[in-house]
Design an enzyme around this catalytic site. Structure first.
Site, PDB file in Angstrom:
ATOM      1  N   PHE A  31       0.434  -1.003  -0.342  1.00 55.18           N
ATOM      2  CA  PHE A  31       0.179  -0.081   0.306  1.00 55.18           C
ATOM      3  C   PHE A  31       0.587   1.382   0.271  1.00 55.18           C
ATOM      4  O   PHE A  31       2.349   1.317   0.101  1.00 55.18           O
ATOM      5  CB  PHE A  31      -1.056   0.008   1.093  1.00 55.18           C
ATOM      6  CG  PHE A  31      -2.726  -0.573   0.403  1.00 55.18           C
ATOM      7  CD1 PHE A  31      -2.123  -1.574   0.230  1.00 55.18           C
ATOM      8  CD2 PHE A  31      -3.227   0.067   1.807  1.00 55.18           C
ATOM      9  CE1 PHE A  31      -3.737  -2.003   0.077  1.00 55.18           C
ATOM     10  CE2 PHE A  31      -4.172  -0.121   1.533  1.00 55.18           C
ATOM     11  CZ  PHE A  31      -4.914  -1.376   0.113  1.00 55.18           C
ATOM     12  N   GLN A  68      -8.549  13.571   5.500  1.00 52.24           N
ATOM     13  CA  GLN A  68      -8.093  13.187   3.975  1.00 52.24           C
ATOM     14  C   GLN A  68      -9.358  12.991   3.049  1.00 52.24           C
ATOM     15  O   GLN A  68     -10.192  12.014   3.415  1.00 52.24           O
ATOM     16  CB  GLN A  68      -7.655  11.482   4.691  1.00 52.24           C
ATOM     17  CG  GLN A  68      -6.921  10.632   3.393  1.00 52.24           C
ATOM     18  CD  GLN A  68      -6.102   9.282   3.589  1.00 52.24           C
ATOM     19  OE1 GLN A  68      -7.406   8.303   4.389  1.00 52.24           O
ATOM     20  NE2 GLN A  68      -5.157   9.457   4.035  1.00 52.24           N
ATOM     21  N   HIS A  88      -9.396  10.596  -0.369  1.00 52.71           N
ATOM     22  CA  HIS A  88      -8.877   9.435  -0.948  1.00 52.71           C
ATOM     23  C   HIS A  88      -8.788  10.161  -2.492  1.00 52.71           C
ATOM     24  O   HIS A  88      -9.489  10.459  -2.908  1.00 52.71           O
ATOM     25  CB  HIS A  88     -10.185   8.105  -0.645  1.00 52.71           C
ATOM     26  CG  HIS A  88      -9.340   6.960  -0.829  1.00 52.71           C
ATOM     27  ND1 HIS A  88      -8.920   6.754  -2.366  1.00 52.71           N
ATOM     28  CD2 HIS A  88      -9.190   5.767   0.137  1.00 52.71           C
ATOM     29  CE1 HIS A  88      -8.356   5.399  -2.264  1.00 52.71           C
ATOM     30  NE2 HIS A  88      -8.388   4.836  -0.501  1.00 52.71           N
ATOM     31  N   LEU A 131     -16.160   4.011  -2.797  1.00 54.33           N
ATOM     32  CA  LEU A 131     -14.493   3.632  -2.843  1.00 54.33           C
ATOM     33  C   LEU A 131     -13.729   2.650  -3.836  1.00 54.33           C
ATOM     34  O   LEU A 131     -15.122   1.526  -3.936  1.00 54.33           O
ATOM     35  CB  LEU A 131     -14.569   3.234  -1.360  1.00 54.33           C
ATOM     36  CG  LEU A 131     -12.520   2.455  -1.461  1.00 54.33           C
ATOM     37  CD1 LEU A 131     -11.684   4.031  -1.232  1.00 54.33           C
ATOM     38  CD2 LEU A 131     -13.078   2.535   0.527  1.00 54.33           C
ATOM     39  N   GLU A 174      -7.585   0.989  -2.464  1.00 49.86           N
ATOM     40  CA  GLU A 174      -6.084   1.381  -3.095  1.00 49.86           C
ATOM     41  C   GLU A 174      -5.894  -0.303  -3.195  1.00 49.86           C
ATOM     42  O   GLU A 174      -4.373  -0.087  -3.417  1.00 49.86           O
ATOM     43  CB  GLU A 174      -4.933   2.202  -0.679  1.00 49.86           C
ATOM     44  CG  GLU A 174      -4.072   2.551  -1.396  1.00 49.86           C
ATOM     45  CD  GLU A 174      -3.098   2.471  -1.079  1.00 49.86           C
ATOM     46  OE1 GLU A 174      -1.536   3.134  -0.786  1.00 49.86           O
ATOM     47  OE2 GLU A 174      -4.151   3.400   0.194  1.00 49.86           O
ATOM     48  N   ARG A 195      -1.784   8.847   0.787  1.00 47.29           N
ATOM     49  CA  ARG A 195      -2.523   9.782  -0.462  1.00 47.29           C
ATOM     50  C   ARG A 195      -3.257  10.534  -0.694  1.00 47.29           C
ATOM     51  O   ARG A 195      -3.390  11.199  -1.597  1.00 47.29           O
ATOM     52  CB  ARG A 195      -3.488   8.936   0.454  1.00 47.29           C
ATOM     53  CG  ARG A 195      -4.293   7.632   0.585  1.00 47.29           C
ATOM     54  CD  ARG A 195      -5.318   7.271   1.344  1.00 47.29           C
ATOM     55  NE  ARG A 195      -5.191   5.386   1.272  1.00 47.29           N
ATOM     56  CZ  ARG A 195      -6.047   4.663   2.382  1.00 47.29           C
ATOM     57  NH1 ARG A 195      -7.065   5.695   3.537  1.00 47.29           N
ATOM     58  NH2 ARG A 195      -6.442   3.880   1.869  1.00 47.29           N
ATOM     59  N   HIS A 215     -13.497  10.673   2.389  1.00 49.08           N
ATOM     60  CA  HIS A 215     -13.202   9.399   2.897  1.00 49.08           C
ATOM     61  C   HIS A 215     -12.378   9.181   4.820  1.00 49.08           C
ATOM     62  O   HIS A 215     -13.478   8.370   5.347  1.00 49.08           O
ATOM     63  CB  HIS A 215     -11.556   8.958   2.236  1.00 49.08           C
ATOM     64  CG  HIS A 215     -11.345   7.584   2.680  1.00 49.08           C
ATOM     65  ND1 HIS A 215     -12.567   7.052   2.499  1.00 49.08           N
ATOM     66  CD2 HIS A 215      -9.874   7.179   2.866  1.00 49.08           C
ATOM     67  CE1 HIS A 215     -11.530   5.541   2.825  1.00 49.08           C
ATOM     68  NE2 HIS A 215     -10.351   6.207   3.219  1.00 49.08           N
ATOM     69  N   ARG A 251      -3.694   9.099   6.928  1.00 49.71           N
ATOM     70  CA  ARG A 251      -3.197   7.966   7.224  1.00 49.71           C
ATOM     71  C   ARG A 251      -2.932   6.985   5.943  1.00 49.71           C
ATOM     72  O   ARG A 251      -3.420   7.573   5.115  1.00 49.71           O
ATOM     73  CB  ARG A 251      -4.790   7.709   7.485  1.00 49.71           C
ATOM     74  CG  ARG A 251      -5.459   6.437   8.082  1.00 49.71           C
ATOM     75  CD  ARG A 251      -6.104   6.148   8.245  1.00 49.71           C
ATOM     76  NE  ARG A 251      -7.136   6.065   7.720  1.00 49.71           N
ATOM     77  CZ  ARG A 251      -7.785   5.122   6.178  1.00 49.71           C
ATOM     78  NH1 ARG A 251      -6.478   4.117   7.204  1.00 49.71           N
ATOM     79  NH2 ARG A 251      -8.171   5.005   5.683  1.00 49.71           N
TER      80      ARG A 251
END
Length: 543
Positions: free
Chosen positions: A118, A231, A233, A247, A250, A281, A345, A379
């Protein structure tokens, strides 16, 4: 109005996502537990929607120290180092709990838990169950919860925290789906109410992600930190219209998905040539937004995310939810690219907590997304599911060990809440109208890119919306009025904290300020906000 039901318990857990259920499981070892869910337990939070995975160090080539360093760097060193230490050390143990309780994760040919890469990670560290990881975790937790004596109240909306004569949190007041008032009294209360990005027009959050916990805690006098750190996304669905923001995990990029603009350029070379699609991100979201703003986006205002170069079997086995989701839109991702754009997000900020998940209010604990400090200014994907289990366990454990409460509930506060509820019947504005205006204001003036003028405009507009007299046509509309009230409060907290941080850092991008090129040495530490405190603590956050 009158209280229709009074419920007494040792530990009260508000919220039924991954953190809340884990807290209830742990607290049940110490006495009576009541779990209150705004939706059907396990169905309405973000954990069950989480697709990508759970970060834990399970391989020799990886290490706890590297996970810690990746998390701090990804969070622009605004994280609370003690909370990060707890996360990275205990995430593998909580993963063991899940597997022992029956969770089924993907495995390698050597029968080890499989891990995918990730963004922002130096090693593949994200454990997964296809792209249904959160659902697998929730189902496992619900089965474990069924083995306890926890009493679950479904479809009950908590509208405020209650304190006793000593100033300690003594429970909550809530509305059931028929508009009847339920008063829950507890020795310890755990807030696990999740996030609040439904205050934005385009969001990945479920309909329940309205920021209730932030707002209720603020009104009760708790201290919150870093609420400006929202955040976005990088990859949310662009169309159809009613699916905007849904969503696109990721995991798609973790499995090798490529980002390309309308010119079919892999544009991440311009923004992070080393990490490319697996940058953090905040970087990827700003890159996509910039491509669109500068005219290199698609006609629908997005960019392409392409996995057509991957074997069809890989897509079908490792990204089945994404395949099904886009097939429903008429797009076969095995043969054509997805169109994606940033979507609100996750809120990295939240209630200030200790290592024991204690807030600044006696008797109140917090875990999951409603708590701040773990993720800092941004995050890393995969750290949120780990956080739910690590801090959910801690919150439940320390709440369970709390002593019996001795004070009486502040009856004046209950009277004030009844007065507010009665006032909704005399209101003039539908809550849905206020909600719509609020979401557009936040998206347009307090989104990915910010400046002082827009933030001032947003705050003025949110304050105007907060003053509107919300109207409840009947008792079963009261909860909606309370939710919209909470959304306005949470939005104002985000804006006020954004105005207090005159630097660009992590997810907080001020176009009228310098970027913190050495965030570990920035003079701006946590942004604190409460009813009695408003400002930035200017200190270096230890790395």
């Amino acid at each position: 109005m009158l209280v229709d039901e009074i419920v007494d318990t040792h530990v009260l857990v508000v919220g039924s996502g991954g953190a809340g259920i884990r807290a209830a499981i742990e607290a049940s070892r110490y006495g009576d537990v009541v779990l209150v869910s705004k939706t059907i337990a396990g169905k309405g939070g973000c954990t069950t929607m989480a697709e990508g995975g759970y970060n834990a160090v399970l391989r020799d080539q990886d290490s706890i120290d590297v996970h810690r360093e990746d998390t701090l760097a990804g969070g622009a060193y605004l994280n609370d180092p003690e909370l990060v230490d707890i996360l990275v050390h205990e995430a593998p143990e909580r993963m063991d709990d899940l597997i022992r309780w029956g969770a089924v994760f993907d495995v390698t040919t050597e029968c080890q838990v499989a891990q995918r890469p990730f963004g922002g990670q130096r090693f593949p560290r994200t454990c997964y169950a296809g792209d249904r990881t959160g659902h697998e975790i929730i189902m496992t937790l619900l089965e474990r919860l069924d083995a306890t004596d926890t009493h679950i109240y479904q479809e009950v909306t908590v509208i405020d925290l209650l304190t006793d004569e000593n100033g300690a949190v003594a429970g909550v007041i809530a509305l059931d789906r028929d508009g009847e008032v339920v008063l829950f009294r507890a020795d310890a209360t755990v807030l696990a109410t999740g996030g609040g990005t439904q205050v934005y027009d385009i969001s990945t959050n479920s309909a329940a992600g309205t920021g209730d916990g932030f707002a209720m805690a603020y009104r009760a006098g708790a201290e919150l930190i870093d609420m400006e750190m929202v955040q976005f996304h990088p990859t949310g669905a662009v169309y159809p219209y009613d699916a905007r923001g849904r969503l696109v995990t990721e995991a798609v990029r973790g499995e090798g998905g490529l980002l390309m603009n309308a010119r079919r350029e892999r544009f991440m070379r311009r923004y992070d040539p080393e990490r490319m699609e697996l940058s953090t991100r905040d970087v990827v979201a700003r890159a996509i937004a910039t491509e669109v703003l500068e005219g290199r986006g698609t006609a629908r205002g997005g960019v392409y995310l392409d996995v057509t170069h991957l074997p069809a079997e890989t897509i079908e086995t490792r990204l089945p939810v994404m395949l099904e989701q886009f097939l429903a839109f008429g797009v076969d991702i095995r043969r054509e690219p997805m169109e994606v754009a940033p979507t609100a997000h996750h809120i990295m900020g939240g209630l200030r907590i200790t290592a024991e998940c204690r807030t600044t209010l006696p008797g109140l604990f917090a875990c999951g997304e409603v708590a701040g400090g773990v993720h800092g200014a941004n995050r890393l994907g995969g750290n949120a599911l780990a956080e739910t289990q690590v801090f959910g366990k801690r919150a439940g454990e320390f709440a369970g060990m709390s002593a019996a409460r001795s004070g009486r509930i502040d009856e004046a506060r209950v009277h004030d809440i009844f007065k507010m509820l009665d006032g909704f019947y005399d209101g003039v504005v539908k809550p849905a109208d206020v909600r719509k205006d609020l979401k557009l204001t936040m998206w347009n003036q307090a989104g990915i890119f910010r400046n002082a003028a827009d933030l001032r405009t947003a705050l003025m507009q949110v304050r105007r919306l907060s003053d509107r007299r919300l109207y409840a046509a009947s008792s079963d509309n009261l909860a909606e009025c309370c939710i919209v009230r909470n959304m306005c409060t949470t939005a104002s907290l985000i804006i006020r904290c954004a105005m207090l941080r005159p630097e660009s850092r992590g997810a907080h991008m001020r176009l009228d300020a310098e970027v913190a090129t050495e965030p570990a040495k920035s003079p701006f530490g946590h942004t604190y906000i409460s009813l009695t405190r408003d400002g930035i603590e200017r200190r270096e956050v230890a790395a």
